[in-house]
Scaffold this motif. Structure first.
Motif, PDB file in Angstrom:
ATOM      1  N   SER A  66       0.835  -1.377   0.074  1.00  0.00           N
ATOM      2  CA  SER A  66       0.019   0.016   0.067  1.00  0.00           C
ATOM      3  C   SER A  66       0.877   1.321   0.049  1.00  0.00           C
ATOM      4  O   SER A  66       0.565   2.146  -0.489  1.00  0.00           O
ATOM      5  CB  SER A  66      -0.829   0.024   1.239  1.00  0.00           C
ATOM      6  N   VAL A  67       1.985   1.266   0.600  1.00  0.00           N
ATOM      7  CA  VAL A  67       3.081   2.320   0.836  1.00  0.00           C
ATOM      8  C   VAL A  67       3.437   2.559  -0.687  1.00  0.00           C
ATOM      9  O   VAL A  67       3.554   3.490  -1.189  1.00  0.00           O
ATOM     10  CB  VAL A  67       4.154   2.148   1.888  1.00  0.00           C
ATOM     11  N   VAL A  68       3.904   1.572  -1.532  1.00  0.00           N
ATOM     12  CA  VAL A  68       4.394   1.604  -2.619  1.00  0.00           C
ATOM     13  C   VAL A  68       3.404   2.281  -3.669  1.00  0.00           C
ATOM     14  O   VAL A  68       3.819   3.074  -4.554  1.00  0.00           O
ATOM     15  CB  VAL A  68       5.007   0.231  -3.234  1.00  0.00           C
ATOM     16  N   LEU A  69       2.046   1.756  -3.441  1.00  0.00           N
ATOM     17  CA  LEU A  69       0.893   2.466  -4.376  1.00  0.00           C
ATOM     18  C   LEU A  69       1.026   3.664  -3.856  1.00  0.00           C
ATOM     19  O   LEU A  69       0.539   4.755  -4.998  1.00  0.00           O
ATOM     20  CB  LEU A  69      -0.339   1.648  -4.264  1.00  0.00           C
ATOM     21  N   LYS A  70       1.123   4.320  -2.700  1.00  0.00           N
ATOM     22  CA  LYS A  70       1.004   5.653  -2.395  1.00  0.00           C
ATOM     23  C   LYS A  70       2.209   6.551  -3.063  1.00  0.00           C
ATOM     24  O   LYS A  70       1.923   7.476  -3.549  1.00  0.00           O
ATOM     25  CB  LYS A  70       1.126   5.946  -0.955  1.00  0.00           C
ATOM     26  N   VAL A  71       3.392   5.984  -3.062  1.00  0.00           N
ATOM     27  CA  VAL A  71       4.527   6.366  -3.925  1.00  0.00           C
ATOM     28  C   VAL A  71       4.167   6.922  -5.395  1.00  0.00           C
ATOM     29  O   VAL A  71       4.399   7.934  -5.767  1.00  0.00           O
ATOM     30  CB  VAL A  71       5.703   5.669  -3.769  1.00  0.00           C
ATOM     31  N   PHE A  72       3.698   5.784  -5.945  1.00  0.00           N
ATOM     32  CA  PHE A  72       3.067   6.173  -7.309  1.00  0.00           C
ATOM     33  C   PHE A  72       2.000   7.098  -7.568  1.00  0.00           C
ATOM     34  O   PHE A  72       2.018   7.901  -8.454  1.00  0.00           O
ATOM     35  CB  PHE A  72       2.792   4.616  -7.901  1.00  0.00           C
ATOM     36  N   ARG A  73       1.071   6.833  -6.310  1.00  0.00           N
ATOM     37  CA  ARG A  73      -0.093   7.927  -6.504  1.00  0.00           C
ATOM     38  C   ARG A  73       0.512   9.467  -6.231  1.00  0.00           C
ATOM     39  O   ARG A  73       0.163  10.463  -6.825  1.00  0.00           O
ATOM     40  CB  ARG A  73      -1.078   7.754  -5.276  1.00  0.00           C
ATOM     41  N   THR A  74       1.660   9.532  -5.553  1.00  0.00           N
ATOM     42  CA  THR A  74       2.157  10.661  -5.168  1.00  0.00           C
ATOM     43  C   THR A  74       2.827  11.315  -6.601  1.00  0.00           C
ATOM     44  O   THR A  74       2.825  12.659  -6.824  1.00  0.00           O
ATOM     45  CB  THR A  74       3.435  10.802  -4.023  1.00  0.00           C
ATOM     46  N   ILE A  75       3.638  10.319  -6.912  1.00  0.00           N
ATOM     47  CA  ILE A  75       4.181  10.858  -8.202  1.00  0.00           C
ATOM     48  C   ILE A  75       3.105  11.258  -9.175  1.00  0.00           C
ATOM     49  O   ILE A  75       3.394  12.378 -10.151  1.00  0.00           O
ATOM     50  CB  ILE A  75       5.039   9.577  -9.009  1.00  0.00           C
ATOM     51  N   GLN A  76       2.136  10.685  -9.411  1.00  0.00           N
ATOM     52  CA  GLN A  76       1.082  10.905 -10.424  1.00  0.00           C
ATOM     53  C   GLN A  76       0.389  12.507 -10.071  1.00  0.00           C
ATOM     54  O   GLN A  76       0.141  13.088 -11.087  1.00  0.00           O
ATOM     55  CB  GLN A  76      -0.069   9.980 -10.524  1.00  0.00           C
ATOM     56  N   GLU A  77       0.106  12.602  -8.772  1.00  0.00           N
ATOM     57  CA  GLU A  77      -0.256  14.084  -8.306  1.00  0.00           C
ATOM     58  C   GLU A  77       0.879  14.833  -8.819  1.00  0.00           C
ATOM     59  O   GLU A  77       0.221  16.107  -8.976  1.00  0.00           O
ATOM     60  CB  GLU A  77      -0.580  13.881  -6.862  1.00  0.00           C
ATOM     61  N   GLY A  78       2.080  14.759  -8.601  1.00  0.00           N
ATOM     62  CA  GLY A  78       2.815  15.714  -8.875  1.00  0.00           C
ATOM     63  C   GLY A  78       3.043  16.127 -10.409  1.00  0.00           C
ATOM     64  O   GLY A  78       3.415  16.977 -10.747  1.00  0.00           O
ATOM     65  N   ARG A  79       2.449  15.197 -11.211  1.00  0.00           N
ATOM     66  CA  ARG A  79       2.376  15.590 -12.575  1.00  0.00           C
ATOM     67  C   ARG A  79       0.929  15.755 -12.991  1.00  0.00           C
ATOM     68  O   ARG A  79       0.605  15.826 -14.114  1.00  0.00           O
ATOM     69  CB  ARG A  79       2.651  14.233 -13.367  1.00  0.00           C
ATOM     70  N   ASN A  80       0.172  16.569 -11.997  1.00  0.00           N
ATOM     71  CA  ASN A  80      -0.986  16.887 -12.391  1.00  0.00           C
ATOM     72  C   ASN A  80      -2.127  15.990 -12.626  1.00  0.00           C
ATOM     73  O   ASN A  80      -2.818  16.047 -13.569  1.00  0.00           O
ATOM     74  CB  ASN A  80      -1.179  18.192 -13.241  1.00  0.00           C
ATOM     75  N   ASN A  81      -1.888  14.797 -12.238  1.00  0.00           N
ATOM     76  CA  ASN A  81      -2.693  13.525 -12.396  1.00  0.00           C
ATOM     77  C   ASN A  81      -2.853  13.060 -13.916  1.00  0.00           C
ATOM     78  O   ASN A  81      -3.618  12.593 -14.304  1.00  0.00           O
ATOM     79  CB  ASN A  81      -4.258  13.829 -11.950  1.00  0.00           C
ATOM     80  N   GLU A  82      -1.551  13.469 -14.491  1.00  0.00           N
ATOM     81  CA  GLU A  82      -1.551  13.050 -15.805  1.00  0.00           C
ATOM     82  C   GLU A  82      -1.258  11.219 -15.968  1.00  0.00           C
ATOM     83  O   GLU A  82      -0.581  11.036 -14.742  1.00  0.00           O
ATOM     84  CB  GLU A  82      -0.387  13.752 -16.549  1.00  0.00           C
ATOM     85  N   PRO A  83      -1.430  10.548 -16.690  1.00  0.00           N
ATOM     86  CA  PRO A  83      -1.258   9.236 -16.727  1.00  0.00           C
ATOM     87  C   PRO A  83       0.183   8.927 -16.735  1.00  0.00           C
ATOM     88  O   PRO A  83       0.991   9.533 -17.425  1.00  0.00           O
ATOM     89  CB  PRO A  83      -1.923   8.841 -18.158  1.00  0.00           C
ATOM     90  N   TRP A 137      -6.359   3.953   6.349  1.00  0.00           N
ATOM     91  CA  TRP A 137      -5.550   4.730   5.409  1.00  0.00           C
ATOM     92  C   TRP A 137      -5.521   3.665   4.050  1.00  0.00           C
ATOM     93  O   TRP A 137      -5.444   3.977   2.737  1.00  0.00           O
ATOM     94  CB  TRP A 137      -4.314   4.782   5.846  1.00  0.00           C
ATOM     95  N   VAL A 138      -5.357   2.425   4.393  1.00  0.00           N
ATOM     96  CA  VAL A 138      -5.169   1.387   3.428  1.00  0.00           C
ATOM     97  C   VAL A 138      -6.361   1.242   2.660  1.00  0.00           C
ATOM     98  O   VAL A 138      -6.314   1.250   1.353  1.00  0.00           O
ATOM     99  CB  VAL A 138      -4.759  -0.090   4.049  1.00  0.00           C
ATOM    100  N   VAL A 139      -7.549   1.337   2.940  1.00  0.00           N
ATOM    101  CA  VAL A 139      -8.619   1.431   2.273  1.00  0.00           C
ATOM    102  C   VAL A 139      -8.781   2.636   1.288  1.00  0.00           C
ATOM    103  O   VAL A 139      -9.105   2.573   0.217  1.00  0.00           O
ATOM    104  CB  VAL A 139     -10.089   1.422   3.008  1.00  0.00           C
ATOM    105  N   TYR A 140      -8.650   3.624   2.053  1.00  0.00           N
ATOM    106  CA  TYR A 140      -8.847   4.949   1.379  1.00  0.00           C
ATOM    107  C   TYR A 140      -7.659   5.091   0.171  1.00  0.00           C
ATOM    108  O   TYR A 140      -7.839   5.411  -0.983  1.00  0.00           O
ATOM    109  CB  TYR A 140      -8.722   6.083   2.102  1.00  0.00           C
ATOM    110  N   ASN A 141      -6.456   4.558   0.479  1.00  0.00           N
ATOM    111  CA  ASN A 141      -5.280   4.799  -0.594  1.00  0.00           C
ATOM    112  C   ASN A 141      -5.484   3.748  -1.620  1.00  0.00           C
ATOM    113  O   ASN A 141      -5.299   4.227  -2.594  1.00  0.00           O
ATOM    114  CB  ASN A 141      -4.009   4.343   0.327  1.00  0.00           C
ATOM    115  N   GLN A 142      -6.084   2.520  -1.445  1.00  0.00           N
ATOM    116  CA  GLN A 142      -6.201   1.704  -2.298  1.00  0.00           C
ATOM    117  C   GLN A 142      -7.483   2.095  -3.386  1.00  0.00           C
ATOM    118  O   GLN A 142      -7.422   1.724  -4.456  1.00  0.00           O
ATOM    119  CB  GLN A 142      -6.421   0.187  -1.739  1.00  0.00           C
TER     120      GLN A 142
END
Length: 303
Positions: A66-83, A137-142
């Motif tokens: 779940s933490v790894v997924l959060k890292v990818f989500r943070t990266i995507q948010e830093g790119r203005n949610n671009e794919p 947090w795991v539920v929301y993040n996933q």
């Protein structure tokens, strides 16, 4: 309180999800299926519960992924949610697929003890509340990561289609499962069959639209991520709903106990009585005073 928590789990929430996971569709044998599903819920699926000794390792692995997924989500948010593109995109959906598969394996292994980390008698009172917070947090993040990854897969597949058959069937089906668990257990296999049928329809919609533009491999990956990801998400949401009910009941109980008998008094604020300015006698209803001083005799102090 813990008896109520176990009752909510065993009778309402987890059976609904676990039955979706392991149901062998056979409408002619609905009653025996219901018994088998209850057995799976209590004791885990045959062949899976032998891994229950690794419950702590599996739980920690779920949190780590779940933490790894959060890292990818943070990266995507830093790119203005671009794919995400390239290896980042592949690693993102692969992590979600691994996490979701592990959660389903965990559900079939642990049975009714799947939420041990939110049980103070098993996790300890010191870790009870932190366990609930981490689980939330795991539920929301996933949930957020699943939505992002499905959107990315749709983007890379160059496909446009409706998500209504799959998502609406989950919402309505899980509600019907809870109702059936209380009032009509023999109807659960039929409801679960309809949920599965709706998911297969959604998978067909994905394949029909994703395969021509994105290719066969992309369509297969899309379907796998959708099916395994949504089944695992349903498992998490049902567990979290159980935790929320328990938390709400506990909060109400603590409020009642903390308030003693629950009664309170309000001191009535009385209007100051008017008095005679000379002798201090109280005023009567007719405007006169209970005094014989010169002021009353003159009848000069009336409203």
């Amino acid at each position: 309180m813990m008896h109520l928590f176990k009752s909510l789990n065993e009778k309402m929430f987890l059976p609904a999800v676990l039955t979706v996971f392991v149901l062998p569709l056979n409408a002619a044998n609905a009653a025996s299926q219901g018994d088998a599903l209850q057995t799976v819920f209590r004791d885990g699926a045959p062949g899976f519960n032998s891994f229950s000794g690794f419950y702590l390792q599996m739980t920690l692995a779920i949190v780590a992924l779940s933490v790894v997924l959060k890292v990818f989500r943070t990266i995507q948010e830093g790119r203005n949610n671009e794919p995400l593109e390239g290896m980042s995109h592949a690693a993102n959906w692969a992590t979600l697929l691994l996490l979701s598969s592990l959660e389903l394996f965990y559900a079939l292994t642990m049975g009714k003890d799947a939420a041990w980390f939110c049980n103070p008698y098993k996790a300890g009172w010191l870790w009870f509340i932190p366990g609930f917070v981490i689980f939330a947090w795991v539920v929301y993040n996933q949930l957020m990561c699943l939505a992002n990854i499905l959107a990315d897969l749709q983007h890379h597949s160059q496909a446009e289609f409706s998500w209504k058959p799959g998502l609406y069937s989950w919402a309505g089906g899980l509600v019907c499962l809870v109702i059936c668990q209380f009032f009509y257990q023999s109807g659960m296999p039929a409801v679960m069959g309809l949920i599965l049928l709706a998911q297969l329809v959604q998978a067909g919609v994905i394949f029909k639209n994703a395969a021509p533009a994105g290719g066969l491999a992309q369509a297969v990956i899309f379907i796998l991520v959708y099916l395994i990801g949504t089944f695992a998400m349903a498992f998490l949401l049902i567990h979290f709903s159980a935790m929320l009910v328990f938390a709400a009941v506990a909060a109400i109980a603590f409020m009642v106990l903390g308030s003693g008998d629950g009664s309170y008094t309000v001191k009535k604020r009385e209007r100051p009585k008017e008095k005679c300015p000379y002798c201090g006698a109280s005023k009567n209803m007719d405007g006169t005073y209970n005094c014989t001083c010169l002021y009353v005799r003159r009848k000069a102090f009336k409203d």
